[in-house]
Design a protein around this motif. Structure first.
Motif, PDB file in Angstrom:
ATOM      1  N   ALA A  64       0.675  -1.120   0.138  1.00  0.00           N
ATOM      2  CA  ALA A  64      -0.037   0.046   0.204  1.00  0.00           C
ATOM      3  C   ALA A  64       0.951   1.160   0.005  1.00  0.00           C
ATOM      4  O   ALA A  64       1.672   1.293   0.788  1.00  0.00           O
ATOM      5  CB  ALA A  64      -1.089   0.032   1.275  1.00  0.00           C
ATOM      6  N   VAL A  65       0.553   2.010  -1.010  1.00  0.00           N
ATOM      7  CA  VAL A  65       1.401   3.217  -1.237  1.00  0.00           C
ATOM      8  C   VAL A  65       0.586   4.542  -1.284  1.00  0.00           C
ATOM      9  O   VAL A  65      -0.430   4.367  -2.072  1.00  0.00           O
ATOM     10  CB  VAL A  65       2.274   3.183  -2.309  1.00  0.00           C
ATOM     11  N   GLY A  66       1.018   5.687  -0.698  1.00  0.00           N
ATOM     12  CA  GLY A  66       0.234   6.951  -0.965  1.00  0.00           C
ATOM     13  C   GLY A  66       1.015   7.643  -1.863  1.00  0.00           C
ATOM     14  O   GLY A  66       2.383   7.563  -1.783  1.00  0.00           O
ATOM     15  N   SER A  67       0.415   8.210  -2.973  1.00  0.00           N
ATOM     16  CA  SER A  67       1.159   8.858  -3.873  1.00  0.00           C
ATOM     17  C   SER A  67       0.959  10.332  -3.601  1.00  0.00           C
ATOM     18  O   SER A  67       0.155  10.903  -2.944  1.00  0.00           O
ATOM     19  CB  SER A  67       0.088   8.732  -5.303  1.00  0.00           C
ATOM     20  N   ASP A  68       2.389  11.037  -3.867  1.00  0.00           N
ATOM     21  CA  ASP A  68       2.241  12.465  -3.653  1.00  0.00           C
ATOM     22  C   ASP A  68       2.004  13.273  -4.605  1.00  0.00           C
ATOM     23  O   ASP A  68       2.546  14.483  -4.738  1.00  0.00           O
ATOM     24  CB  ASP A  68       3.903  12.719  -3.324  1.00  0.00           C
ATOM     25  N   ALA A  69       1.132  12.745  -5.580  1.00  0.00           N
ATOM     26  CA  ALA A  69       0.737  13.628  -6.758  1.00  0.00           C
ATOM     27  C   ALA A  69      -0.295  15.051  -6.312  1.00  0.00           C
ATOM     28  O   ALA A  69      -0.832  14.838  -5.506  1.00  0.00           O
ATOM     29  CB  ALA A  69       0.190  12.716  -7.785  1.00  0.00           C
ATOM     30  N   ARG A  70       0.234  15.998  -6.951  1.00  0.00           N
ATOM     31  CA  ARG A  70      -0.383  17.091  -6.796  1.00  0.00           C
ATOM     32  C   ARG A  70      -1.751  17.268  -7.915  1.00  0.00           C
ATOM     33  O   ARG A  70      -1.620  16.346  -8.804  1.00  0.00           O
ATOM     34  CB  ARG A  70       0.407  18.331  -7.025  1.00  0.00           C
ATOM     35  N   PRO A  71      -2.530  18.034  -7.466  1.00  0.00           N
ATOM     36  CA  PRO A  71      -3.634  17.975  -8.731  1.00  0.00           C
ATOM     37  C   PRO A  71      -3.201  18.130 -10.046  1.00  0.00           C
ATOM     38  O   PRO A  71      -2.425  19.010 -10.347  1.00  0.00           O
ATOM     39  CB  PRO A  71      -4.616  19.448  -8.299  1.00  0.00           C
ATOM     40  N   GLY A  72      -3.736  17.305 -10.844  1.00  0.00           N
ATOM     41  CA  GLY A  72      -3.199  17.437 -12.414  1.00  0.00           C
ATOM     42  C   GLY A  72      -2.085  16.488 -12.796  1.00  0.00           C
ATOM     43  O   GLY A  72      -1.924  16.273 -13.840  1.00  0.00           O
ATOM     44  N   GLU A  73      -1.388  16.159 -11.710  1.00  0.00           N
ATOM     45  CA  GLU A  73      -0.249  15.045 -11.858  1.00  0.00           C
ATOM     46  C   GLU A  73      -0.579  13.656 -11.978  1.00  0.00           C
ATOM     47  O   GLU A  73      -1.829  13.456 -11.291  1.00  0.00           O
ATOM     48  CB  GLU A  73       0.801  15.097 -10.740  1.00  0.00           C
ATOM     49  N   LYS A  74      -0.264  12.757 -12.383  1.00  0.00           N
ATOM     50  CA  LYS A  74      -0.447  11.458 -12.608  1.00  0.00           C
ATOM     51  C   LYS A  74      -0.255  10.693 -11.305  1.00  0.00           C
ATOM     52  O   LYS A  74       1.001  10.596 -10.920  1.00  0.00           O
ATOM     53  CB  LYS A  74       0.316  10.897 -13.767  1.00  0.00           C
ATOM     54  N   MET A  75      -1.110  10.050 -10.959  1.00  0.00           N
ATOM     55  CA  MET A  75      -0.996   9.505  -9.410  1.00  0.00           C
ATOM     56  C   MET A  75       0.013   8.616  -9.535  1.00  0.00           C
ATOM     57  O   MET A  75       0.922   8.373  -8.421  1.00  0.00           O
ATOM     58  CB  MET A  75      -2.452   8.847  -8.841  1.00  0.00           C
ATOM     59  N   THR A  76       0.269   7.717 -10.611  1.00  0.00           N
ATOM     60  CA  THR A  76       1.030   6.633 -10.341  1.00  0.00           C
ATOM     61  C   THR A  76       2.419   6.921 -11.009  1.00  0.00           C
ATOM     62  O   THR A  76       3.593   6.016 -11.217  1.00  0.00           O
ATOM     63  CB  THR A  76       0.656   5.531 -11.295  1.00  0.00           C
ATOM     64  N   ARG A  77       2.848   8.201 -11.292  1.00  0.00           N
ATOM     65  CA  ARG A  77       4.109   8.579 -11.274  1.00  0.00           C
ATOM     66  C   ARG A  77       4.583   9.602 -10.469  1.00  0.00           C
ATOM     67  O   ARG A  77       5.339  10.648 -11.135  1.00  0.00           O
ATOM     68  CB  ARG A  77       4.335   8.914 -12.987  1.00  0.00           C
ATOM     69  N   ALA A  78       4.173  10.007  -9.501  1.00  0.00           N
ATOM     70  CA  ALA A  78       4.486  10.720  -8.346  1.00  0.00           C
ATOM     71  C   ALA A  78       5.235  10.024  -7.468  1.00  0.00           C
ATOM     72  O   ALA A  78       5.497   8.849  -7.466  1.00  0.00           O
ATOM     73  CB  ALA A  78       3.411  11.640  -7.839  1.00  0.00           C
ATOM     74  N   ARG A  79       6.147  10.691  -6.434  1.00  0.00           N
ATOM     75  CA  ARG A  79       6.608  10.041  -5.119  1.00  0.00           C
ATOM     76  C   ARG A  79       5.656   9.361  -4.354  1.00  0.00           C
ATOM     77  O   ARG A  79       4.491   9.691  -4.114  1.00  0.00           O
ATOM     78  CB  ARG A  79       7.403  10.918  -4.648  1.00  0.00           C
ATOM     79  N   GLY A  80       6.226   8.215  -3.783  1.00  0.00           N
ATOM     80  CA  GLY A  80       5.386   7.398  -2.793  1.00  0.00           C
ATOM     81  C   GLY A  80       5.412   7.990  -1.700  1.00  0.00           C
ATOM     82  O   GLY A  80       6.548   8.659  -1.173  1.00  0.00           O
ATOM     83  N   ASP A  81       4.435   7.633  -0.876  1.00  0.00           N
ATOM     84  CA  ASP A  81       4.604   8.205   0.750  1.00  0.00           C
ATOM     85  C   ASP A  81       3.698   6.862   1.570  1.00  0.00           C
ATOM     86  O   ASP A  81       2.943   6.159   1.205  1.00  0.00           O
ATOM     87  CB  ASP A  81       3.935   9.477   0.813  1.00  0.00           C
ATOM     88  N   ALA A  82       3.941   6.912   3.061  1.00  0.00           N
ATOM     89  CA  ALA A  82       3.341   6.130   3.646  1.00  0.00           C
ATOM     90  C   ALA A  82       3.390   4.494   3.193  1.00  0.00           C
ATOM     91  O   ALA A  82       2.319   3.953   2.756  1.00  0.00           O
ATOM     92  CB  ALA A  82       1.991   6.385   3.789  1.00  0.00           C
TER      93      ALA A  82
END
Length: 309
Positions: A64-82
């Motif tokens: 389970a991974v939280g995505s650090d994506a900002r609005p408009g960014e692709k969720m699966t190509r941002a940094r992971g968190d948690a």
């Protein structure tokens, strides 16, 4: 077991959505009518070298991974968190969560060394799964990614949760009045703040990962209390199909929902991989205790249980 920890970088007043993926994985699968937008949640089956049919195995592993994506960014190509690797034993009801500090400096297949959370940026859920799996020695069956902006609503939907807080702490932005030590009740906002704060914790991200696991326990216990209500898990699966992007068939989602809902609270173990603080090119990193991570994985691989951390 871990070296003294300092914050990785200054706390941002605006709380990012990419936190508590482990908690949301529980809630999204078993909480009916959860307000999750389709583009905010992804659950996919991971490629496993073993080629073993998941339905024939007692133990399921979910990264389970939280995505650090900002609005408009692709969720699966941002940094992971948690980042939490969760094992669920469908036969015994035991479960284990192994927390990985997001700045852990590890080999990323095809990309040399980097922070573990950057694997999501480089290669999406598949690469994230392989990277964490290589560290722990257990490859996940599923990868769950979310930016879960409605996490607070989910906790409120199940009537709040209880957690055991080992030490009082506060944060001037998120929770000025703080959290008392002992057993406390959290609403949606409180659960988010409890799991998000790290700057004022002595162990920084290590302690925050442990708090995320305490929130997971609280949600699982609240869900378990309702798991036998007729149609509860079924409605949760339908909610997933309606709001989540997934490649899993309904039967597999139902199996996951059952495994999550019927975890025995007395058989849950949560551990965080320790590490020492380092520096690469002027940036703070965590050098994870790889032997410890592998020990956790080896002990929990076959039955999703650990005797302790």
């Amino acid at each position: 077991m871990t070296a003294p920890f300092r914050p990785f970088r200054p706390f941002r007043r605006s709380v990012r959505a990419g936190v508590l993926a482990l908690v949301l994985a529980t809630a999204a699968l078993v909480v009916p009518d959860a307000a999750v937008h389709r583009t905010d949640v992804l659950l996919v089956q991971a490629d496993r070298a073993e080629g073993v049919a998941v339905r024939d195995r007692d133990v399921l592993w979910v990264l389970a991974v939280g995505s650090d994506a900002r609005p408009g960014e692709k969720m699966t190509r941002a940094r992971g968190d948690a980042i939490q690797l969760v094992g669920l034993n469908t036969r015994t009801g035991s479960a284990v969560a192994i927390g990985i500090p997001r700045d852990s400096w590890v080999p990323i297949p095809g990309h040399g060394y980097g922070r573990v959370n950057s694997a999501l940026t480089y290669g999406g859920p598949g690469l994230m799964g392989r990277t964490v799996g290589n560290l722990v020695g257990v490859q996940p069956d599923y990868v769950f990614v979310t930016r879960f902006p409605f996490f607070e609503d989910m906790v409120d939907d199940i009537g709040g949760i209880h957690v055991r807080n080992p030490r009082a702490f506060s944060d001037e932005n998120l929770k000025p009045l703080g959290f008392d030590r002992g057993r406390i009740k959290l609403d949606g906002y409180g659960a988010m703040a409890f799991a998000r704060i790290r700057k004022t914790l002595a162990g920084g991200d290590f302690d925050r990962s442990a708090n995320q696991q305490r929130v997971l326990r609280g949600i699982q216990q609240a869900v378990r209390a309702r798991a036998d209500e007729p149609g509860f898990i079924e409605r949760g699966v339908l909610s997933v199909l309606e709001h989540m992007h997934t490649d899993l068939p309904p039967g597999e989602l139902f199996r996951l929902g059952q495994a999550l809902a019927h975890v025995d609270p007395a058989k849950v173990t949560t551990c965080v991989v320790g590490g020492s603080i380092g520096n690469v090119d002027g940036a703070s990193i965590v050098r994870p205790f790889v032997a410890q991570a592998r020990r956790y994985g080896a002990a929990a691989r076959d039955d999703a249980s650990l005797r302790g951390c």
